[in-house]
Scaffold this motif. Structure first.
Motif, PDB file in Angstrom:
ATOM      1  N   LEU A  45       0.612  -1.351   0.520  1.00  0.00           N
ATOM      2  CA  LEU A  45       0.021   0.124   0.024  1.00  0.00           C
ATOM      3  C   LEU A  45       1.057   1.252  -0.051  1.00  0.00           C
ATOM      4  CD1 LEU A  45      -2.642  -0.540   2.323  1.00  0.00           C
ATOM      5  CD2 LEU A  45      -2.750  -0.661  -0.038  1.00  0.00           C
ATOM      6  N   ASP A  65       0.604   2.488  -3.033  1.00  0.00           N
ATOM      7  CA  ASP A  65      -0.958   2.840  -3.696  1.00  0.00           C
ATOM      8  C   ASP A  65      -0.980   4.591  -3.414  1.00  0.00           C
ATOM      9  OD1 ASP A  65      -3.148   3.371  -4.779  1.00  0.00           O
ATOM     10  OD2 ASP A  65      -4.248   2.258  -2.818  1.00  0.00           O
ATOM     11  N   GLU A  95      -4.631   6.180  -4.413  1.00  0.00           N
ATOM     12  CA  GLU A  95      -5.110   6.126  -3.279  1.00  0.00           C
ATOM     13  C   GLU A  95      -6.406   4.478  -3.919  1.00  0.00           C
ATOM     14  OE1 GLU A  95      -6.206   8.494  -0.473  1.00  0.00           O
ATOM     15  OE2 GLU A  95      -3.781   9.710  -0.546  1.00  0.00           O
ATOM     16  N   GLN A 117      -8.546   0.134  -1.398  1.00  0.00           N
ATOM     17  CA  GLN A 117      -9.380  -0.533   0.318  1.00  0.00           C
ATOM     18  C   GLN A 117      -8.556  -1.121   1.128  1.00  0.00           C
ATOM     19  OE1 GLN A 117     -11.203   1.991   2.193  1.00  0.00           O
ATOM     20  NE2 GLN A 117     -10.727   1.189   3.905  1.00  0.00           N
ATOM     21  N   HIS A 161      -3.584   4.542   4.208  1.00  0.00           N
ATOM     22  CA  HIS A 161      -4.949   3.627   3.803  1.00  0.00           C
ATOM     23  C   HIS A 161      -6.194   3.248   4.681  1.00  0.00           C
ATOM     24  CE1 HIS A 161      -2.254   3.450   0.493  1.00  0.00           C
ATOM     25  NE2 HIS A 161      -4.083   3.116  -0.171  1.00  0.00           N
TER      26      HIS A 161
END
Length: 183
Positions: A122, A125, A128, A131, A172
């Motif tokens: 993440l 990422d 974003e 999830q 996140h």
């Protein structure tokens, strides 16, 4: 197979994405242990690694999922011995039917290839798009284990550092889910 403290001394043969994980953890002052091993592609292959990391460490299934339209992506962390029922998870997060996302999305958003899925992906990422979903049982053990974005090493750090340092730094916010254990 032996547990080592921190990053490898020699990083010449390591991938950049693995080194970025060690840099990330070191920047957060997270104390961690590492075990290097043959590529671990399945939960069964992880059994010896699990024994090396210890019984006090939550070893997760890391599932990269998406909705039918491939517009919403999810990284689910759940206990390795729990069965996965998409219907239950979909209902909890209010999503249409979930399925496994294509490897190209995993590489695009997390810079990870199949068999190396890790919550630490993440950090890659930046859009974003993914999830984070965490089964509540993952957070019950004192230690947490995961790959450093490659499947030839595994890491162990405290669950407290995971929840208080790593997750906030990943930016996140997780959704905590309760997946039934159908045993």
């Amino acid at each position: 197979m032996e547990l080592q403290n921190g990053r490898p001394e020699n990083v010449n043969d390591r991938l950049d994405k693995e080194i970025r994980v060690y840099d990330f953890l070191d920047k957060l002052s997270v104390t961690y242990q590492r075990v290097d091993h043959e590529a671990a592609m399945t939960m069964e292959a992880c059994e010896e690694i699990d024994r090396t990391l210890g019984d006090d460490t939550a070893i997760c299934k890391n599932l990269f999922l998406c909705n039918r339209q491939e517009t919403n992506f999810y990284l689910l962390l759940m206990p390795g011995d729990k069965p996965f029922k998409t219907k239950d998870l979909s209902a909890q997060i209010g999503s249409a039917r979930l399925s496994f996302a294509k490897p190209e999305y995993m590489e695009k958003y997390l810079d990870i290839t199949p068999g190396s899925v890790s919550v630490l992906g993440l950090m890659n990422d930046h859009e974003e798009k993914v999830q984070l979903l965490i089964d509540e049982d993952v957070l019950k053990d004192p230690y947490f284990g995961c790959h450093p974005c490659i499947n030839t090493s595994s890491l162990k750090f405290t669950t407290k550092d995971f929840t208080e340092k790593i997750i906030p730094a990943l930016e996140h916010e997780p959704i905590i889910v309760n997946l039934e254990n159908y045993r």
